[in-house]
Structure formats: C-alpha cells, structure tokens
Design a protein around this motif. Structure first.
Motif, PDB file in Angstrom:
ATOM      1  N   ILE A  63      45.530  41.694  42.192  1.00  0.00           N
ATOM      2  CA  ILE A  63      45.074  40.418  41.638  1.00  0.00           C
ATOM      3  C   ILE A  63      44.956  40.573  40.122  1.00  0.00           C
ATOM      4  CG2 ILE A  63      43.992  39.568  43.720  1.00  0.00           C
ATOM      5  CD1 ILE A  63      41.284  40.422  42.614  1.00  0.00           C
ATOM      6  N   TRP A  64      45.246  39.487  39.420  1.00  0.00           N
ATOM      7  CA  TRP A  64      45.392  39.524  37.949  1.00  0.00           C
ATOM      8  C   TRP A  64      44.697  38.337  37.326  1.00  0.00           C
ATOM      9  CZ3 TRP A  64      47.122  35.687  34.807  1.00  0.00           C
ATOM     10  CH2 TRP A  64      47.414  36.006  33.473  1.00  0.00           C
ATOM     11  N   THR A  65      44.157  38.568  36.133  1.00  0.00           N
ATOM     12  CA  THR A  65      43.786  37.489  35.228  1.00  0.00           C
ATOM     13  C   THR A  65      43.745  38.062  33.824  1.00  0.00           C
ATOM     14  OG1 THR A  65      42.320  35.584  34.894  1.00  0.00           O
ATOM     15  CG2 THR A  65      41.264  37.737  35.263  1.00  0.00           C
ATOM     16  N   ILE A 105      37.520  46.411  34.075  1.00  0.00           N
ATOM     17  CA  ILE A 105      37.325  46.366  32.636  1.00  0.00           C
ATOM     18  C   ILE A 105      38.523  45.698  31.989  1.00  0.00           C
ATOM     19  CG2 ILE A 105      36.900  47.695  30.540  1.00  0.00           C
ATOM     20  CD1 ILE A 105      34.628  47.769  32.580  1.00  0.00           C
ATOM     21  N   ALA A 106      38.266  44.627  31.264  1.00  0.00           N
ATOM     22  CA  ALA A 106      39.297  43.940  30.485  1.00  0.00           C
ATOM     23  C   ALA A 106      39.307  44.568  29.095  1.00  0.00           C
ATOM     24  CB  ALA A 106      39.006  42.446  30.408  1.00  0.00           C
ATOM     25  N   ARG A 107      40.382  45.259  28.783  1.00  0.00           N
ATOM     26  CA  ARG A 107      40.430  46.057  27.557  1.00  0.00           C
ATOM     27  C   ARG A 107      41.255  45.347  26.481  1.00  0.00           C
ATOM     28  NH1 ARG A 107      38.390  50.930  28.810  1.00  0.00           N
ATOM     29  NH2 ARG A 107      38.395  51.530  31.028  1.00  0.00           N
ATOM     30  N   ALA A 113      43.576  41.775  29.767  1.00  0.00           N
ATOM     31  CA  ALA A 113      44.080  41.487  31.108  1.00  0.00           C
ATOM     32  C   ALA A 113      43.508  42.502  32.085  1.00  0.00           C
ATOM     33  CB  ALA A 113      45.604  41.560  31.125  1.00  0.00           C
ATOM     34  N   VAL A 114      43.344  42.094  33.336  1.00  0.00           N
ATOM     35  CA  VAL A 114      42.882  43.011  34.372  1.00  0.00           C
ATOM     36  C   VAL A 114      43.862  42.976  35.535  1.00  0.00           C
ATOM     37  CG1 VAL A 114      40.443  42.889  33.745  1.00  0.00           C
ATOM     38  CG2 VAL A 114      41.352  41.284  35.416  1.00  0.00           C
ATOM     39  N   HIS A 115      44.114  44.146  36.097  1.00  0.00           N
ATOM     40  CA  HIS A 115      44.975  44.323  37.263  1.00  0.00           C
ATOM     41  C   HIS A 115      44.168  45.084  38.302  1.00  0.00           C
ATOM     42  CE1 HIS A 115      47.673  43.946  33.792  1.00  0.00           C
ATOM     43  NE2 HIS A 115      48.632  43.555  34.618  1.00  0.00           N
ATOM     44  N   VAL A 116      43.721  44.408  39.333  1.00  0.00           N
ATOM     45  CA  VAL A 116      42.901  45.029  40.380  1.00  0.00           C
ATOM     46  C   VAL A 116      43.779  45.270  41.600  1.00  0.00           C
ATOM     47  CG1 VAL A 116      40.894  44.795  41.871  1.00  0.00           C
ATOM     48  CG2 VAL A 116      40.834  43.881  39.533  1.00  0.00           C
TER      49      VAL A 116
END
Length: 533
Positions: A63-65, A105-107, A113-116
C-alpha cells in the motif's frame, strides 16, 4: 476551464509562487514529540495524491501514499523531516474489523512517500486500507490478495492500460477502469508520465493540447516529482488506483523518449547532433527511477540504486496464471539501423541482440519452464509481433531485436510453455496477433498470442480504422485487430479460454466519453492464436 485545470492552476499559484512562505508556515505548525520522526499537523490536506496498492501476494500487498499538502510546490509543501504515518487494513469499508495496522516513516529523501508491505492476510479476498497523519485521514483504498499458491480459481480478471499523455486528453479511461468489477489487478505497461516540455498554445507539437504540462522537460529529480504530482492530481487516475491493485512497469517516457540501456534519445544521430554521454545520462536515469519508485506501489526490492533498478518480477495467481512483469528498456542494446521505421540493416540481424539482457532472459525462461500455471503471461511494453510497415519495421520494438525475439519464441516452444500470452502497449493503437515459431514465416506453428492495449490518451481522439491500419492488416496476416481509438483492455481467463475485450473511447479531448466495446477476442487453452467472438 474544467475543475481539474482550475484546481491545478490554483495549486500552482499557491505552491510555486508562495512555496517558500508556505514551507515556513508549515514548519511552525509541526510538533516534535520525540527524536527521529515528527508527529505532523498540516495547514491543508496532506493526502492530495491519493492512495494505491500493488503487487498482490497470497498473504498481502503493497500500500502506498505520499504526504504532499501542496503537491505542486517544492517538496510537496512538506518540511524536510521524517514524519510518522499510520496505516490500517480492514475487512470492511467502515474499518470496524481492522486486521492489520502499524506505522511507517515518510522520509524527505523519498518525497515523503511510504511503501508498506502488508503481510498476514488471508488469500484470495477483498480488503480495505487507509492512512492517517496527524489528525488527517486519507481516502479509503481497496485491494485484493492473490489466491493461495496452487489454489484453483474459477477466473482471473485484469485490465491493461498505459500511455497517458496528460496534455493530449482527459483520463476518462481511468474512470472507467475504476468502475470495472472484480479486477484482480491492473497492469500498467508504462508511459505513466511524459517527459516532454509543456506545450505552448498556438505552437506546433505532437498531439492536441488539451491541458498543459507544468514545468520544462524533466531532467532533474525535482522535475520528475512535479510531473508525477500533476498526473496524480487527476481524480480519475486516483480513483483507479484506489479501486484496484496495480502491477506497474515503465517504458521510455518515464525517463526519456526511446531511451535504450545506457543510451539517451540524444545520441548524436539525426535530430540530436550533440550526444549525451552514458555517464551523464545515468544521472537522469537515477532521478527518473527514484521519482517512479516514489510514486508507485512497489516493494522495497524495486528501490533504485542510482541508475540501476530491478523492476522485473514474477507473480502467481493460484493455478490460473503466472505473470512475468518484464523490463524491455534497461537492459536492451541501442536501437539498430539508427532507430525509427526502416528497412532492416545488418545490425538488426545480429545474433547476440539483446532486448531483455542475458540475466532477465534466463530468469524468464526458467520461470516459464517450471510454471505450474494454466496461463503464462508476459506483461511487457512494446509489441513483440512482427509488424511490417510501409517504410520497413520499427527498430524500437521487438522487430528491431529479431534474434532476441527468436530466442524467446524458441525457448517457449522447447519448454512447452502452457498458453503463453504477451501483453504490450506503446504504439497507441489496439492490436491482437498470433506469434509464430518463425515470425517471418506465416506457415510456421503458432506459439503464443499477443494483445496490445491502445493508449489511454496519447495522440488524442482517434478513429477505429485508418489508411495505415488497413495497410498494416494487409501486410501482416497474423495481426487480427487494429483500432486507433483510445482505451484499454480487460481480459478474463478461465481454465478453458482467455477472453479479451478491447474497450474504446470515442473521444478524450473533452470529458464524459462513454465506454464502448471495440472487439472481443478469444484464445482457447491449448491452442495458440487469436479467434474473434
């Protein structure tokens, strides 16, 4: 001016003209509860670019945002500090039955961006997910886990789309894809963005000018990030990402038109007398790959290492299908015969010609040899079918790499690969073809079937048949279908057949185009080649 254009121009004024002031104001609102990651509070909604999921496995998916309260401003309007983002996956859309949750953690190094990579889910079912940052919650997305390994399936249903030039039209195709029922995945074959400098009204250029790009041609990381943000702001594209899991790949325009391996389009030939050296082009590739990763629902294995990325991968869907997502850009030789559509020269006949590169080619053939699947799908970018055109063949497609194509066809035949189906795009028309053991010999045995999806917008409004299409069908009897309208494909595979519907849109230069069926074609299991329904 439509509402999307007004929204983008408003964001542009606020973000690009007041970017420095906006960042300073935002910095003043951020609380710092502990070292390492900030607990964010935002002056405006941070999930402007939506949510997405991808690469489904039996136990989960990605999942991404991306946090971007001012998506067209530098850094998306974010301070350059790591931020905590919470995520949840639930059985129901109201999130009454949450089954997995955590923080990511959005870096700033990755554009926040975050990739879970969600795991621990039950196979073969629908799930809902969302993100939270501070007091803000994202839109809700839907995704699906793949069936358990080897599990029987009644059907596998998927869409294929790409080539979405923002300037050439509205993303109505993506609105229709969002509404397609029961898709197991969407394969995006590439050309998610176009790198060209924005057109100027009244100036000549390729295709119609429906809505302009912001910024110059993409070269640096900030350029690519801005271009992805502009595309991701489109509500129809966001809806499609929220509705279905994607399998994403890239073609040329994510980096540079017709790039090939180490070589830029600006290669010192033809229109480009001053060549870009490979070591300089590597800097552009590194920026392009990073921005692509930042904006796609990809696993950590795809995190680029400078100008290198591992984007090819394999996904299994029970016993029904093995999907090989290929990379036909990074490892290929430079286009032979000076590129373009030309009669074949000696360079195009080189026996060592590479389209996939030795490592990927070996990996693919090994995966086809041991595949337990009923259908073996090669999800890639450019047409593999032989396309003899009036001026010769296109050196940018598999026709320019005949030895590499022949090795692959020979490999599938030798391994008796079950029901190989090739998916492609790039050429902005819908095509369907039978791939034979020797592509130049119409009497040789069928080996595989290919479906080429037309573009979502690129080239603007189209018509079903053109004089060039009639000539293509006349010269190439193994090509069964030609349609030059915009659209996408939807395929449904069962144990006995794969049916592909070619969806056409009568126009994209204005909004509201209806969904029309251009054709339905069938491949029978155990019998390579295209049949009309």
């Amino acid at each position: 001016m439509d509402s999307t254009a007004r929204h983008i121009l408003d964001l542009s004024r606020r973000g690009l003209l007041r970017g420095a002031g906006g960042l300073a104001a935002l910095a003043a609102t951020v609380a710092m509860p502990r070292a390492g990651a900030a607990q964010p509070m935002f002056r405006s909604f941070p999930f402007t670019l939506g949510v997405a999921s991808g690469d489904p496995a039996p136990d989960g998916f990605v999942i991404w945002t991306r946090l971007a309260p001012e998506p067209l401003a530098p850094d998306g309007g974010m301070v350059r500090q790591a931020m905590e983002v919470r995520w949840e996956v639930a059985e129901d859309q109201r999130f009454a039955r949450v089954v997995a949750s955590g923080t990511a953690i959005a870096r700033p190094e990755l554009a926040h961006a975050v990739h879970v990579e969600v795991t621990g889910l039950a196979p073969g079912r629908l799930w809902f997910y969302r993100f939270r940052a501070g007091t803000e919650a994202s839109a809700t997305g839907r995704s699906r886990t793949a069936p358990a390994a080897g599990a029987a399936m009644d059907r596998l249903r998927f869409a294929v789309a790409g080539c979405q030039h923002y300037e050439h039209g509205h993303f109505t195709a993506w609105r229709h894809i969002a509404a397609e029922p029961d898709l197991d995945f969407v394969f995006h074959y590439g050309d998610y963005i176009y790198e060209y400098r924005g057109r100027v009204p009244g100036q000549p250029g390729w295709g119609p000018l429906v809505r302009p790009h912001l910024g110059e041609e993409t070269v640096a990381l900030a350029d690519y990030r801005l271009r992805y943000a502009q595309y991701r702001l489109d509500p129809d594209l966001r809806a499609a990402h929220a509705a279905h899991p994607f399998l994403v790949s890239y073609d040329d325009h994510e980096v540079d038109n017709n790039w090939a391996g180490l070589h830029s389009e600006e290669d010192g030939r033809g229109r480009f007398p001053i060549a870009v050296p490979p070591e300089v082009f590597a800097l552009r590739k590194a920026a392009a790959f990073q921005a692509w990763y930042e904006h796609m629902p990809l696993r950590r294995a795809a995190l680029p290492r400078g100008p290198d990325i591992t984007a090819y991968r394999r996904l299994d869907f029970g016993s029904m299908a093995r999907v090989n997502v290929l990379d036909t850009r990074q490892f290929r030789d430079d286009q032979p015969c000076h590129d373009g559509v030309r009669p074949a020269c000696a360079d195009a006949a080189r026996p060592e010609a590479q389209m996939l590169g030795p490592a990927q080619e070996t990996w693919l053939l090994e995966g086809l040899a041991d595949s337990p699947a009923r259908w073996n799908i090669l999800a890639q970018q450019v047409p593999m079918m032989r396309r003899v055109l009036s001026g010769g063949v296109s050196m940018d497609k598999w026709d320019g790499y005949a030895a590499a194509r022949q090795r692959l066809l020979d490999g599938m035949a030798a391994r008796r690969t079950a029901n190989p189906v090739v998916l492609s795009g790039d050429v902005h028309v819908a095509l369907a073809a039978t791939l034979r053991a020797r592509p130049e010999d119409a009497a040789s045995a069928p080996v595989a079937t290919e479906f080429t999806a037309t573009s979502a917008t690129s080239a603007g409004d189209g018509v079903a048949m053109t004089p060039g299409g009639e000539e293509l069908l006349r010269r190439n009897p193994d090509i069964t279908l030609f349609d030059a309208r915009r659209g996408y494909c939807v395929s449904e595979a069962t144990a006995t057949r794969m049916t592909t519907e070619f969806v056409a849109l009568p126009f994209v230069t204005r909004e509201g185009a209806p969904r029309e069926t251009a054709a339905r074609l069938v491949v029978e299991a155990g019998r390579a080649g295209v049949q009309r329904v």
